[in-house]
Design a protein around this motif. Sequence first.
Motif, PDB file in Angstrom:
ATOM      1  N   GLN A  39       0.734  -1.016  -0.066  1.00 45.71           N
ATOM      2  CA  GLN A  39      -0.018   0.089   0.079  1.00 45.71           C
ATOM      3  C   GLN A  39       0.807   1.203   0.127  1.00 45.71           C
ATOM      4  O   GLN A  39       0.624   2.288  -0.494  1.00 45.71           O
ATOM      5  N   VAL A  40       2.065   1.276   0.617  1.00 44.61           N
ATOM      6  CA  VAL A  40       2.979   2.394   0.478  1.00 44.61           C
ATOM      7  C   VAL A  40       3.491   2.624  -0.722  1.00 44.61           C
ATOM      8  O   VAL A  40       3.196   3.747  -1.401  1.00 44.61           O
ATOM      9  N   ARG A  41       3.438   1.587  -1.442  1.00 40.52           N
ATOM     10  CA  ARG A  41       4.141   1.855  -3.190  1.00 40.52           C
ATOM     11  C   ARG A  41       2.857   2.209  -3.933  1.00 40.52           C
ATOM     12  O   ARG A  41       3.121   3.222  -4.689  1.00 40.52           O
ATOM     13  N   PHE A  42       1.576   1.869  -3.483  1.00 35.84           N
ATOM     14  CA  PHE A  42       0.375   2.121  -4.464  1.00 35.84           C
ATOM     15  C   PHE A  42       0.315   3.537  -4.052  1.00 35.84           C
ATOM     16  O   PHE A  42      -0.008   4.252  -4.967  1.00 35.84           O
ATOM     17  N   ASN A  43       0.489   3.980  -2.905  1.00 36.01           N
ATOM     18  CA  ASN A  43       0.128   5.512  -2.442  1.00 36.01           C
ATOM     19  C   ASN A  43       1.114   6.521  -3.009  1.00 36.01           C
ATOM     20  O   ASN A  43       0.609   7.570  -3.728  1.00 36.01           O
ATOM     21  N   VAL A  44       2.542   6.066  -3.274  1.00 34.81           N
ATOM     22  CA  VAL A  44       3.495   6.808  -4.145  1.00 34.81           C
ATOM     23  C   VAL A  44       2.678   7.008  -5.464  1.00 34.81           C
ATOM     24  O   VAL A  44       2.907   8.221  -6.251  1.00 34.81           O
ATOM     25  N   LYS A  79     -10.398   2.626  -2.884  1.00 33.38           N
ATOM     26  CA  LYS A  79     -10.690   3.150  -1.358  1.00 33.38           C
ATOM     27  C   LYS A  79     -10.257   4.618  -1.456  1.00 33.38           C
ATOM     28  O   LYS A  79     -10.952   5.035  -0.410  1.00 33.38           O
ATOM     29  N   LYS A  80      -9.474   4.944  -2.081  1.00 37.52           N
ATOM     30  CA  LYS A  80      -9.034   6.455  -2.098  1.00 37.52           C
ATOM     31  C   LYS A  80      -9.636   7.312  -3.008  1.00 37.52           C
ATOM     32  O   LYS A  80      -9.521   8.468  -3.034  1.00 37.52           O
ATOM     33  N   LYS A  81     -10.977   6.695  -3.517  1.00 34.76           N
ATOM     34  CA  LYS A  81     -11.988   7.508  -4.226  1.00 34.76           C
ATOM     35  C   LYS A  81     -11.175   8.127  -5.580  1.00 34.76           C
ATOM     36  O   LYS A  81     -11.222   9.390  -5.730  1.00 34.76           O
ATOM     37  N   LYS A  82     -10.222   7.443  -6.325  1.00 38.05           N
ATOM     38  CA  LYS A  82      -9.876   7.905  -7.317  1.00 38.05           C
ATOM     39  C   LYS A  82      -9.649   6.839  -8.435  1.00 38.05           C
ATOM     40  O   LYS A  82      -8.525   6.577  -9.002  1.00 38.05           O
ATOM     41  N   LEU A  83     -10.671   6.616  -8.898  1.00 35.69           N
ATOM     42  CA  LEU A  83     -11.070   5.634  -9.879  1.00 35.69           C
ATOM     43  C   LEU A  83     -10.952   6.380 -11.346  1.00 35.69           C
ATOM     44  O   LEU A  83     -11.520   7.389 -11.456  1.00 35.69           O
ATOM     45  N   PRO A  84     -10.207   5.781 -12.247  1.00 42.88           N
ATOM     46  CA  PRO A  84     -10.261   6.135 -13.622  1.00 42.88           C
ATOM     47  C   PRO A  84     -11.576   6.114 -14.436  1.00 42.88           C
ATOM     48  O   PRO A  84     -12.398   5.111 -13.914  1.00 42.88           O
ATOM     49  N   SER A  85     -11.831   6.416 -15.621  1.00 46.38           N
ATOM     50  CA  SER A  85     -12.954   6.136 -16.287  1.00 46.38           C
ATOM     51  C   SER A  85     -12.890   4.822 -16.680  1.00 46.38           C
ATOM     52  O   SER A  85     -13.826   3.951 -16.867  1.00 46.38           O
ATOM     53  N   LYS A  86     -11.505   4.291 -16.733  1.00 45.39           N
ATOM     54  CA  LYS A  86     -11.438   2.782 -17.243  1.00 45.39           C
ATOM     55  C   LYS A  86     -10.065   2.067 -16.588  1.00 45.39           C
ATOM     56  O   LYS A  86      -9.038   2.966 -16.956  1.00 45.39           O
ATOM     57  N   TYR A  87     -10.189   1.097 -15.908  1.00 45.05           N
ATOM     58  CA  TYR A  87      -9.223   0.412 -15.274  1.00 45.05           C
ATOM     59  C   TYR A  87      -8.933  -0.887 -16.179  1.00 45.05           C
ATOM     60  O   TYR A  87     -10.020  -1.635 -16.281  1.00 45.05           O
ATOM     61  N   ILE A  88      -7.735  -1.268 -16.606  1.00 42.08           N
ATOM     62  CA  ILE A  88      -7.510  -2.351 -17.356  1.00 42.08           C
ATOM     63  C   ILE A  88      -6.377  -3.277 -16.755  1.00 42.08           C
ATOM     64  O   ILE A  88      -5.091  -2.155 -16.552  1.00 42.08           O
ATOM     65  N   GLY A  89      -6.283  -4.451 -16.652  1.00 43.54           N
ATOM     66  CA  GLY A  89      -5.064  -5.061 -16.190  1.00 43.54           C
ATOM     67  C   GLY A  89      -4.623  -5.756 -17.042  1.00 43.54           C
ATOM     68  O   GLY A  89      -5.219  -6.334 -18.047  1.00 43.54           O
TER      69      GLY A  89
END
Length: 194
Positions: free
Chosen positions: A33-38, A68-78
């Motif tokens: 999660q630390v890495r994700f936050n950066v 969780k951080k309320k920062k979703l893009p219009s489209k997420y693709i993995g």
Amino acid sequence: MPRIDNEQFYKSAIEKHGVSAKGVQWISEKTQQVRFNVILNILPNDVSDLVIVDAGCGFGDFYFWMKKKKKLPSKYIGIDLLSDMVNIASKRTKQKIIKANICKDKLIDADYYICSGAMNVLERFETHLFIQNCYNSSKYGFIFNILHGDKNSETYNYMTTSQIQRIAKNLKITNVKIFSGYLDKDITVGFFKK
């Protein structure tokens, strides 16, 4: 050729730890999660109209962190190479998850590519290809973290700041930002087009 057998490396972690941070070979959920936050802090404040591709998405944990951080893009693709990861991430996130070899396959276009940890077990040449493909497929840039240092490891891929700068120079990337100090032996890099 990979430094290790990726499929066995992750399959054994999934069998031992299940769908968890340790199941994708992170030390803990906290360090993940630390890495994700950066990465999240480097992305624009408003990503709601952007397409973000998570290269080496694993179980799709970055998607849930964005949510969780309320920062979703219009489209997420993995994108992931391993069928187990693709299947699990698809079911968990209900988002588009693509099975592909990021070093070799043609990638879809997106505003940003991000990667958290997926290059940590690649050889140097593979790392260069991975970065090049993600950067070239992005409109604005590629943000990734990688193990930092000049340590030679049988398993992990450590890179120095000067090695990162050389890759940028080879790819003619002039807007490079490097972030450190958040975890020992880890850096996050932004290769930007503007």
